[in-house]
Scaffold this motif. Structure first.
Motif, PDB file in Angstrom:
ATOM      1  N   ASP B 155      -3.014  -4.628  -0.820  1.00  0.00           N
ATOM      2  CA  ASP B 155      -2.915  -5.042  -2.217  1.00  0.00           C
ATOM      3  C   ASP B 155      -2.629  -3.866  -3.152  1.00  0.00           C
ATOM      4  N   LEU B 158      -0.310  -4.497  -6.014  1.00  0.00           N
ATOM      5  CA  LEU B 158      -0.893  -5.208  -7.153  1.00  0.00           C
ATOM      6  C   LEU B 158      -1.661  -4.245  -8.064  1.00  0.00           C
ATOM      7  N   HIS B 159      -2.320  -3.274  -7.438  1.00  0.00           N
ATOM      8  CA  HIS B 159      -3.041  -2.269  -8.229  1.00  0.00           C
ATOM      9  C   HIS B 159      -2.061  -1.482  -9.098  1.00  0.00           C
ATOM     10  N   ALA B 162      -0.837  -3.608 -11.985  1.00  0.00           N
ATOM     11  CA  ALA B 162      -1.835  -3.720 -13.063  1.00  0.00           C
ATOM     12  C   ALA B 162      -1.888  -2.422 -13.867  1.00  0.00           C
ATOM     13  N   GLN B 163      -1.765  -1.292 -13.147  1.00  0.00           N
ATOM     14  CA  GLN B 163      -1.752   0.006 -13.837  1.00  0.00           C
ATOM     15  C   GLN B 163      -0.555   0.096 -14.770  1.00  0.00           C
ATOM     16  N   ARG B 165       0.869  -2.328 -16.212  1.00  0.00           N
ATOM     17  CA  ARG B 165       0.648  -3.212 -17.353  1.00  0.00           C
ATOM     18  C   ARG B 165      -0.204  -2.529 -18.433  1.00  0.00           C
TER      19      ARG B 165
END
Lengths: 550, 247
Positions: B155, B158-159, B162-163, B165
């Motif tokens: 994942d 995904l991390h 998000a970072q 974002r």
């Protein structure tokens, strides 16, 4: 308890529990590859148990309309019991981690039992578990009596109380699994934070709804503080916890802010969690239970106005004193220091109000350990706020920051002020709530008082010594201009103080256990019943508290 | 009408009190926090600064998970003894990509802002495994399980997303290759290793941090993170050099 709920209220309670169970189930599905799934399962199980508990008494005869003539105190009773349970857990874990600093191998060799994960379990259990439940329980009690109005319904107070404890439970179990945002005192992750917002909004609406029903024209001082506590904690909580989760199935999120902005936001939050959770709320408690127990009105109405607005305005500027000499721009540091110094005025106005209210009742302070708890709390409040302003001065902070002095300071406030005023208020409140003449054992209250006081004094002296010694060692230079001590040298110097601190904490913990036992016995052993004057909506009660006003 | 007379009327209004409390409590934060986002000098410029690799980010998340921040600060103050003990004082820009920051509030253990490459990987592994093996009086817990726990990498994209974002400039290329880069960084002889230096720069440390190239463990991630602390940019060293030059 459920027998007190009307049929409609029982239905609402079941519906709410079912909705929460569904949320838990969805979290369990979405987070099946992540620690979040365990939290989903926990929420699911807890709410199913709740449904069974309510369902079990679903067909109990409905309550008579007689209930509306009395205040609704069941949530306060349950809140106090839960608060004492958290106290024992939180103090226990606190002392455990204190011993871990004496002997670091006092773990089970597993992740959950290491210092870094247990430390937030300690802070959350005592601040939010013990303190928060005591605030919710007493706020319902005080709100009804100072407004001469019953809580508007019998479901939302339970939602607030149990919803809040679900938050605490998710927080604490999360840390053990490694779920944390790392922001001190705001460690719970995004879904737990959102849940707290729902609970908190309900709490404030409940407050306003009750105030709208009040038969007393003026809103009593305690309620100003409880309102500030609820409102400002909401603002702080929402801003500081803004974050983007990795996905809806991940517990992990990334803070919306970074670096210097994140640091400032965090300590704006952190310091004002102290101000509005650990100060404003407990001042609300003090302003009711101290004059009631002492049988004297608050000394000065004007001082309470000055200190209330002073605290509400000044405190929000003070957070940057946690960041002296860091990469935070100096103008913000200077503002933080300046306002921290000005804070001494409203803080000491409150502390002075406590002690001057007791003027004329010192014989009661001598004889009554419950009142003595509150008196000592006032003294420690004065001490902690003076020390806080002092440590916010840049040059003092250069010595104290990052050392145990800070830990000592926190515990002057936490043990000396917050815990003492809470124990005092609970000891006053429990016999009133359960219609007893007095606590099960006044000797145990006395023993608790001395254990708590000696534990606190040992703790803070140990930390003052350790912190100042460490701070001085860090900045000592040899004649040739090199640092005199390695970091490891300071560890050796601190060892005896770590032992003393753990012993002080142990005394405090034993006191807390005695308190929990005493309260349990007061509740369960049938004693002489007595109707307390404030249990029935009577006129002029809040007026009596205000007698010195006009 | 006196101030207290005004208050005498205000305290009869629940909504009045509510608005008053919100107004009084909002000023401090607005004045102190909002300008930090707008005043340009708050965060220095550091043109060559790189972002954390997926492995380092994963290590940072382990650092957070284990609560290391409770005892270790990552903020060297502008005090002589802080600088002499730990290195050049920390600049705001150095934690520009830290969501959240880990400046810390307590030094039960020493500051870690510039711990990167101060000790060898072997030292870190031994120390994390049991601190008392290398520092007899240490009060730090042992983290033996890190070496035995495999790192979750599936994942990591995904991390990184998000970072991105929240403002960290990860490219699509970095996100797409997140899991592979984590593996390759701790396996420098693998064919994928070139991709890591291509995406994150030549200075990226490529080593089998835990001494076991075949296995990607949580120890790899945490040590990779510790070894990059203070090394995402050399801005702090430069500003010290210019200050000395001015003298």
């Amino acid at each position: 308890m459920i027998a007190q709920l009307t049929l409609i209220e029982r239905q609402h309670a079941i519906l709410i529990s079912a909705a929460v169970a569904l949320l838990g189930f969805l979290m369990m599905l979405a987070g099946r590859d992540d620690p979040m799934g365990a939290h989903g399962a926990l929420i699911f199980v807890v709410s199913i148990l709740m449904i069974f508990r309510i369902g079990g008494s679903y067909y109990a005869p409905p309550p008579s309309d007689d209930r509306l003539k009395h205040y609704y105190d069941d949530p306060s009773k349950v809140g106090i019991v839960i608060s004492m349970m958290w106290a024992v857990v939180g103090l226990g874990v606190g002392d455990w981690v204190a011993w871990q600093l004496v002997n670091p191998d006092l773990t089970f060799g597993t992740g959950w039992s290491s210092f870094g994960r247990l430390r937030p379990v300690h802070t959350t259990s005592v601040i939010f578990g013990f303190g928060g439940n005591a605030l919710i329980a007493t706020s319902f009690y005080v709100l009804q009596r100072t407004s001469r109005a019953r809580l508007p319904d019998q479901v939302s107070p339970w939602f607030v109380l149990f919803g809040y404890n679900l938050f605490c439970l998710l927080a604490v179990t999360g840390y053990l699994m490694g779920i944390t945002q790392s922001k001190e005192y705001a460690e719970p992750e995004w879904y737990t934070d959102i849940w707290l917002v729902v609970v908190w909004v309900t709490y404030f609406i409940l407050y306003l709804r009750t105030l709208a029903r009040r038969k007393e024209p003026h809103i009593y001082v305690s309620n100003w503080y409880y309102m500030a506590f609820i409102l400002v904690v909401a603002i702080l909580h929402i801003v500081n916890n803004l974050a983007v989760p990795v996905s809806l199935g991940h517990a992990k999120s990334y803070s919306a802010f970074s670096g210097v902005q994140d640091a400032m936001t965090q300590w704006w939050y952190g310091h004002n969690a102290v101000a509005f959770f650990l100060t404003a709320g407990f001042l609300g408690m003090m302003y009711y239970f101290l004059p009631m127990r002492a049988g004297r009105p608050i000394y000065s109405y004007r001082m309470s106005i000055i200190s209330f607005w002073g605290i509400t305005f000044f405190y929000m500027w003070a957070g940057s004193h946690h960041l002296h000499y860091t990469a935070l721009p100096q103008w913000v540091q200077t503002l933080g220091m300046t306002f921290s110094l000005m804070l001494l005025i409203p803080s000491w106005a409150s502390a002075g109000n406590v002690l001057l209210t007791l003027n004329g009742a010192w014989d009661k302070v001598r004889d009554d350990a419950t009142l003595r708890f509150m008196m000592v709390a006032g003294v420690f409040y004065g001490l902690a706020t003076f020390e806080g302003s002092f440590m916010a001065i840049r040059s003092v902070n250069s010595l104290s920051h990052y050392t145990d002095w800070t830990v000592g300071h926190v515990h002057v406030g936490a043990l000396g002020w917050v815990a003492m005023i809470t124990f005092g208020s609970i000891y006053a409140c429990v016999p009133w709530l359960w219609k007893r003449e007095r606590m099960y054992s006044t000797k145990l209250v006395e023993a608790h008082f001395w254990l708590a006081l000696s534990g606190t004094v040992i703790y803070i002296f140990a930390m003052w010594n350790s912190g100042i010694i460490q701070g001085l060692m860090w900045r000592t230079y040899t004649d040739s201009g090199t640092l005199a001590y390695s970091f490891v040298d300071t560890l050796v110097a601190m060892h005896p103080y770590y032992i003393a601190r753990a012993v002080g904490g142990l005394l405090f913990l034993i006191g807390g256990c005695l308190g929990a036992y005493n309260i349990w016995k007061t509740i369960t052993v049938p004693g002489v019943t007595s109707e307390h004057a404030s249990d029935l909506p009577q006129p002029a009660l809040a007026g009596a508290l205000h007698a010195a006003a006009e | 009408m006196s101030l207290f007379g005004f208050h005498y009327r205000l305290e009869r209004k629940a909504i009045g009190l509510t608005i008053g409390i919100i107004a009084a409590a909002s000023v401090g934060g607005l004045v102190e926090i909002a300008p930090l986002f707008t005043i340009h000098q708050t965060v220095e410029d550091a043109p060559g600064m790189r972002v954390y690799t997926p492995l380092e980010l994963a290590g940072r998340n382990i650092y957070i998970r284990e609560g290391c921040y409770a005892c270790h600060s990552q903020m060297i103050r502008t005090l002589r003894d802080d600088v002499d003990r730990y290195g050049p004082y920390s600049l705001a820009v150095e934690s520009k990509y830290d969501h959240p920051m880990l400046w810390g509030s307590k030094r039960t253990g020493p500051d870690l802002a510039r711990i990167g490459e101060k000790y060898s990987d072997q030292w870190h592994v031994a120390h994390l495994n049991n601190p008392r093996d290398v520092v007899p009086v240490s009060v730090m817990p042992a983290y033996g399980w890190l070496l035995a726990t495999e790192l979750r990498t599936d994942d990591l994209d995904l991390h990184l997303k998000a970072q991105r974002r929240v403002g960290v400039p990860y490219t699509n290329d970095m996100i797409a290759n997140a899991a592979m880069d984590a593996y390759a960084q701790s396996n420098p002889d693998s064919p994928q290793a070139d991709g890591v230096t291509k995406r994150y720069g030549k200075a990226t440390t490529m080593r089998a941090f835990d001494g076991l190239p075949s296995k990607l463990t949580e120890m790899d991630a945490l040590v990779a993170y510790l070894q990059v602390l203070g090394r995402l940019t050399d801005a702090a060293h430069k500003s010290l050099a210019t200050a000395e030059a001015r003298q």
